[in-house]
Write an enzyme that holds these catalytic residues in place. Structure first.
Site, PDB file in Angstrom:
ATOM      1  N   LYS A 106       0.832  -1.219   0.000  1.00 60.11           N
ATOM      2  CA  LYS A 106       0.000   0.000   0.000  1.00 60.11           C
ATOM      3  C   LYS A 106       0.862   1.263   0.000  1.00 60.11           C
ATOM      4  O   LYS A 106       0.566   2.206  -0.727  1.00 60.11           O
ATOM      5  CB  LYS A 106      -0.934   0.032   1.240  1.00 60.11           C
TER       6      LYS A 106
ATOM      7  N   ARG B 254      -0.373  -8.926  13.573  1.00 57.01           N
ATOM      8  CA  ARG B 254      -0.924  -7.870  12.716  1.00 57.01           C
ATOM      9  C   ARG B 254      -1.772  -8.474  11.603  1.00 57.01           C
ATOM     10  O   ARG B 254      -2.830  -7.936  11.256  1.00 57.01           O
ATOM     11  CB  ARG B 254       0.209  -7.020  12.135  1.00 57.01           C
TER      12      ARG B 254
ATOM     13  N   ARG C  66      11.384  -6.254   4.822  1.00 51.49           N
ATOM     14  CA  ARG C  66      11.293  -4.800   4.992  1.00 51.49           C
ATOM     15  C   ARG C  66      11.891  -4.382   6.339  1.00 51.49           C
ATOM     16  O   ARG C  66      12.516  -3.340   6.458  1.00 51.49           O
ATOM     17  CB  ARG C  66       9.810  -4.388   4.906  1.00 51.49           C
TER      18      ARG C  66
ATOM     19  N   ARG D 141      -9.593   0.755   9.010  1.00 55.33           N
ATOM     20  CA  ARG D 141      -9.181  -0.617   9.331  1.00 55.33           C
ATOM     21  C   ARG D 141     -10.249  -1.355  10.125  1.00 55.33           C
ATOM     22  O   ARG D 141     -10.050  -2.518  10.479  1.00 55.33           O
ATOM     23  CB  ARG D 141      -7.902  -0.590  10.143  1.00 55.33           C
TER      24      ARG D 141
ATOM     25  N   ARG E 163      11.545  -0.480  11.656  1.00 52.55           N
ATOM     26  CA  ARG E 163      10.301  -0.631  12.425  1.00 52.55           C
ATOM     27  C   ARG E 163      10.355  -1.904  13.258  1.00 52.55           C
ATOM     28  O   ARG E 163      10.489  -3.004  12.722  1.00 52.55           O
ATOM     29  CB  ARG E 163       9.096  -0.693  11.475  1.00 52.55           C
TER      30      ARG E 163
HETATM   31  P1  AMP Z   1       0.859   0.387   9.233  1.00 46.63           P
HETATM   32  O1  AMP Z   1       1.989   1.319   9.074  1.00 46.63           O
HETATM   33  O2  AMP Z   1      -0.340   0.798   8.414  1.00 46.63           O
HETATM   34  O3  AMP Z   1       1.232  -1.041   9.021  1.00 46.63           O
HETATM   35  O4  AMP Z   1       0.381   0.507  10.756  1.00 46.63           O
HETATM   36  C1  AMP Z   1       1.243   0.175  11.837  1.00 46.63           C
HETATM   37  C2  AMP Z   1       0.433   0.014  13.104  1.00 46.63           C
HETATM   38  O5  AMP Z   1      -0.236   1.243  13.412  1.00 46.63           O
HETATM   39  C3  AMP Z   1      -0.674  -1.017  13.050  1.00 46.63           C
HETATM   40  O6  AMP Z   1      -0.200  -2.313  13.363  1.00 46.63           O
HETATM   41  C4  AMP Z   1      -1.635  -0.506  14.117  1.00 46.63           C
HETATM   42  O7  AMP Z   1      -1.173  -0.797  15.424  1.00 46.63           O
HETATM   43  C5  AMP Z   1      -1.531   0.996  13.943  1.00 46.63           C
HETATM   44  N1  AMP Z   1      -2.534   1.523  12.972  1.00 46.63           N
HETATM   45  C6  AMP Z   1      -2.284   2.107  11.775  1.00 46.63           C
HETATM   46  N2  AMP Z   1      -3.427   2.484  11.175  1.00 46.63           N
HETATM   47  C7  AMP Z   1      -4.432   2.121  12.010  1.00 46.63           C
HETATM   48  C8  AMP Z   1      -5.849   2.223  11.948  1.00 46.63           C
HETATM   49  N3  AMP Z   1      -6.479   2.759  10.902  1.00 46.63           N
HETATM   50  N4  AMP Z   1      -6.570   1.729  13.001  1.00 46.63           N
HETATM   51  C9  AMP Z   1      -5.963   1.198  14.067  1.00 46.63           C
HETATM   52  N5  AMP Z   1      -4.638   1.052  14.184  1.00 46.63           N
HETATM   53  C10 AMP Z   1      -3.856   1.509  13.171  1.00 46.63           C
END
Ligand code: AMP
Length: 192
Positions: free
Chosen positions: A14, A146, A128, A89, A134
């Site tokens: 994404k 996740r 990654r 989400r 991260r």
């Molecule tokens: P990402 O970078 O999108 O993979 O997000 C990393 C982490 O941020 C996720 O594992 C969640 O803990 C949190 N997170 C990101 N976006 C959301 C969302 N829309 N709702 C809830 N938690 C989120």
């Protein structure tokens, strides 16, 4: 106005595809993951709270991310459109987003989902993690958590947009350019 939701599990690509879409369609990128990580870096109260969930591979509470997105939409009144990356989400987030956008009379144009199987996802994220820095990309049990959060809480968001006839799914495995071309074919047909 083009408001696009890019959907898919962690590691689906994404972020990569968002960058390309922003350049082509001049959209504003709203990634809740990036916004949360910047709050953590700034050691804000919101960031510290969110970090507790992110460290466990769990979703942060809806109210936190909904508030962040609402601020960003309000703060960009002249935007040509938004690309939502990693948001919504949960179905509650999708409902809140619809409400925000309809209040401003700018609905979601469509959702494009990147389909990638679980074995490939885990491999991609761990790879990654070697460069992203991260912590949640480096620990296999967190990656699995996740993906399981995605399967239970996030997948139903696809049904939400299918009911609205706004959902399209794309194969997320292959060359980045080929996947991008396939996304653009869908985007170019969306109402703007
Ligand atoms: P990402 O970078 O999108 O993979 O997000 C990393 C982490 O941020 C996720 O594992 C969640 O803990 C949190 N997170 C990101 N976006 C959301 C969302 N829309 N709702 C809830 N938690 C989120």
């Amino acid at each position: 106005m083009l408001n696009l939701v890019l959907f898919g599990p962690p590691g689906a690509g994404k972020g990569t595809q968002s960058q390309k879409l922003i350049d082509k369609y001049q959209l504003i990128h709203l990634s809740t993951g990036d916004l949360l990580r910047s709050q953590i870096a700034d050691k804000t109260e919101l960031g510290l709270k969110a970090q507790e969930y992110m460290n466990k591979g769990e979703l942060v509470p809806d109210a936190v991310v909904i508030g962040m997105i609402a601020d960003k939409i309000k703060g960009n009144p002249a935007a040509k459109g938004f690309i939502f990356d990693g948001f919504p989400r949960t179905v509650a987030q999708a409902e809140a987003l619809d409400k925000m956008l309809n209040d401003n009379k700018i609905p979601i144009s469509g959702m494009v989902a990147l389909e990638v199987d679980e074995a490939e996802l885990t491999q991609r994220i761990l790879l990654r993690g070697q460069t992203s820095g991260r912590a949640d990309d480096q620990d296999e049990s967190l990656v699995k958590k996740r993906v399981s959060e995605y399967n239970t809480k996030t997948k139903p968001v696809a049904d939400f947009y299918t009911t609205q006839k706004k959902f399209t799914s794309i194969n997320g495995i292959g060359e980045i350019e080929e996947i991008f071309t396939n996304i653009c074919k869908v985007v170019d047909k969306l109402p703007q």
